[in-house]
Design a protein around this motif. Structure first.
Motif, PDB file in Angstrom:
ATOM      1  N   LYS A  54       7.213  70.252  17.658  1.00 37.72           N
ATOM      2  CA  LYS A  54       8.263  71.265  17.778  1.00 37.72           C
ATOM      3  C   LYS A  54       9.639  70.682  17.486  1.00 37.72           C
ATOM      4  N   LEU A  55       9.891  69.497  18.011  1.00 45.79           N
ATOM      5  CA  LEU A  55      11.209  68.883  17.844  1.00 45.79           C
ATOM      6  C   LEU A  55      11.519  68.564  16.381  1.00 45.79           C
ATOM      7  N   ARG A  56      10.496  68.150  15.629  1.00 47.01           N
ATOM      8  CA  ARG A  56      10.731  67.758  14.235  1.00 47.01           C
ATOM      9  C   ARG A  56      11.153  68.949  13.374  1.00 47.01           C
ATOM     10  N   ASN A  57      10.862  70.154  13.847  1.00 40.25           N
ATOM     11  CA  ASN A  57      11.224  71.363  13.101  1.00 40.25           C
ATOM     12  C   ASN A  57      12.508  72.028  13.604  1.00 40.25           C
ATOM     13  N   LYS A  58      13.106  71.446  14.626  1.00 41.71           N
ATOM     14  CA  LYS A  58      14.377  71.967  15.141  1.00 41.71           C
ATOM     15  C   LYS A  58      15.533  71.303  14.404  1.00 41.71           C
ATOM     16  N   ASN A  59      15.846  71.815  13.247  1.00 47.70           N
ATOM     17  CA  ASN A  59      16.892  71.206  12.422  1.00 47.70           C
ATOM     18  C   ASN A  59      18.286  71.656  12.854  1.00 47.70           C
ATOM     19  N   ILE A  60      19.205  70.706  12.860  1.00 47.12           N
ATOM     20  CA  ILE A  60      20.616  70.994  13.128  1.00 47.12           C
ATOM     21  C   ILE A  60      21.396  70.738  11.847  1.00 47.12           C
ATOM     22  N   LYS A  61      22.066  71.765  11.352  1.00 47.67           N
ATOM     23  CA  LYS A  61      22.746  71.663  10.062  1.00 47.67           C
ATOM     24  C   LYS A  61      24.099  70.972  10.184  1.00 47.67           C
ATOM     25  N   ASN A  62      24.880  71.344  11.173  1.00 51.14           N
ATOM     26  CA  ASN A  62      26.129  70.668  11.507  1.00 51.14           C
ATOM     27  C   ASN A  62      27.203  70.756  10.428  1.00 51.14           C
ATOM     28  N   ASN A  63      27.146  71.764   9.569  1.00 54.38           N
ATOM     29  CA  ASN A  63      28.265  72.049   8.662  1.00 54.38           C
ATOM     30  C   ASN A  63      28.286  73.551   8.395  1.00 54.38           C
ATOM     31  N   ASN A  64      29.425  74.057   7.941  1.00 59.57           N
ATOM     32  CA  ASN A  64      29.574  75.504   7.749  1.00 59.57           C
ATOM     33  C   ASN A  64      29.599  75.886   6.270  1.00 59.57           C
ATOM     34  N   TYR A  65      28.820  75.154   5.474  1.00 61.57           N
ATOM     35  CA  TYR A  65      28.705  75.461   4.043  1.00 61.57           C
ATOM     36  C   TYR A  65      27.353  76.106   3.745  1.00 61.57           C
ATOM     37  N   THR A  66      27.370  77.096   2.874  1.00 60.49           N
ATOM     38  CA  THR A  66      26.130  77.607   2.293  1.00 60.49           C
ATOM     39  C   THR A  66      26.056  77.083   0.866  1.00 60.49           C
ATOM     40  N   PHE A  67      24.894  76.646   0.458  1.00 58.77           N
ATOM     41  CA  PHE A  67      24.752  75.988  -0.836  1.00 58.77           C
ATOM     42  C   PHE A  67      23.853  76.772  -1.790  1.00 58.77           C
TER      43      PHE A  67
END
Length: 298
Positions: free
Chosen positions: A170-183
């Protein structure tokens, strides 16, 4: 939400030229997504962009660390998000061929804990089979998903479970992006044989431009930790300096390994979601840029 563009694709496809022209069109800074161009003194062998080629466009994540430092995706993630936070919403282009680096910024990175030396020492007491049985009891999903023949992977999964009291799966799939850009993700490709010919020619050019001397400098000045320099084009020449292969053999191995690397990059990016592909053999660079601008400005 701020907007950015990813320019991805295999080595030698033509990312550098297109990204510079595109950056000037949208007044963007460029962040390198190449795992080797971040190193100092490795210029020719990594086809690192020169000051003249930058044409005044600001670049980040180039020439930042010593050649023997073991750079990680976590360090890249932290550094790029630091850059993005300081750009105050300016347009940005991620340009490079290291898929994992790009994904960490566009999709985020899982917040797994750092390694725990005491737990690792304890796990070393068990056989791989015993570790697999422990993982099966603690986290059946991880047990089913990871390579059970890879002891390092099994140990890491167990370590995370023991540190956090949560499931690794479960933890490996909890991604934190930590920026406010859409690419917007743009992929560049060419016919495979044409790309391989470009790679072969580029290696010849690298030797003409002084790759041998560049590798010799690293070999002589970074003896301690030289095994950490894994970049194609250098590790082969280190073998030549040690008398294990001839110079011609080194050159052919560099060409072969670069072609194989390009193939692996194709495989990676073909599996990535939301990439819009453009073929540089079928469309002119200027036409591709205009198409990207249309997508970007929607």
């Amino acid at each position: 939400m701020n907007k950015g563009i990813v320019i991805a694709g295999p080595t030698g496809v033509g990312k550098t030229s297109l990204s510079i022209k595109l950056a000037k069109k949208i007044d963007a800074d460029i962040i390198s997504s190449d795992s080797m161009q971040v190193y100092k003194y490795m210029d020719i062998g990594t086809a690192k962009i020169t000051k003249n080629e930058m044409e005044g466009v600001k670049h980040y994540l180039i020439d930042e660390i010593e050649p023997t430092h073991k750079y990680s995706v976590g360090e890249y993630y932290n550094r790029v998000n630091e850059v993005l936070s300081n750009l105050n919403g300016k347009n940005v282009i991620l340009a490079g061929g290291t898929g994992l680096y790009i994904r960490s910024i566009t999709e985020g990175l899982s917040s797994l804990p750092e390694s725990n030396l005491e737990i690792r020492k304890e796990l070393l007491k068990y056989t791989l089979e015993e570790l697999c049985e422990k993982l099966k009891k603690i986290d059946i999903e991880a047990y089913k998903a990871i390579d059970l023949k890879n002891r390092i992977r099994v140990e890491r999964a167990l370590e995370v479970c023991l540190i956090t009291n949560e499931k690794y799966s479960k933890l490996r799939n909890k991604n934190i992006k930590n920026n406010n850009y859409t690419f917007i993700k743009i992929g560049l490709k060419r016919d495979r044989e044409i790309l391989y010919n470009r790679i072969n020619k580029r290696v010849d050019i690298m030797f003409n431009e002084g790759l041998l001397n560049e590798a010799k400098f690293l070999y002589e000045n970074y003896k301690k930790g030289i095994e950490n320099i894994k970049a194609i084009g250098y590790k082969e020449l280190f073998l030549y300096f040690e008398g294990k292969i001839t110079l011609n053999e080194a050159k052919e191995i560099i060409k072969r390994e670069t072609r194989r690397y390009a193939k692996r990059q194709f495989t990676w990016f073909n599996k990535e979601k939301d990439i819009i592909w453009f073929d540089l053999d079928k469309q002119a660079e200027e036409e591709i840029i205009e198409n990207i601008l249309e997508i970007f400005n929607v």
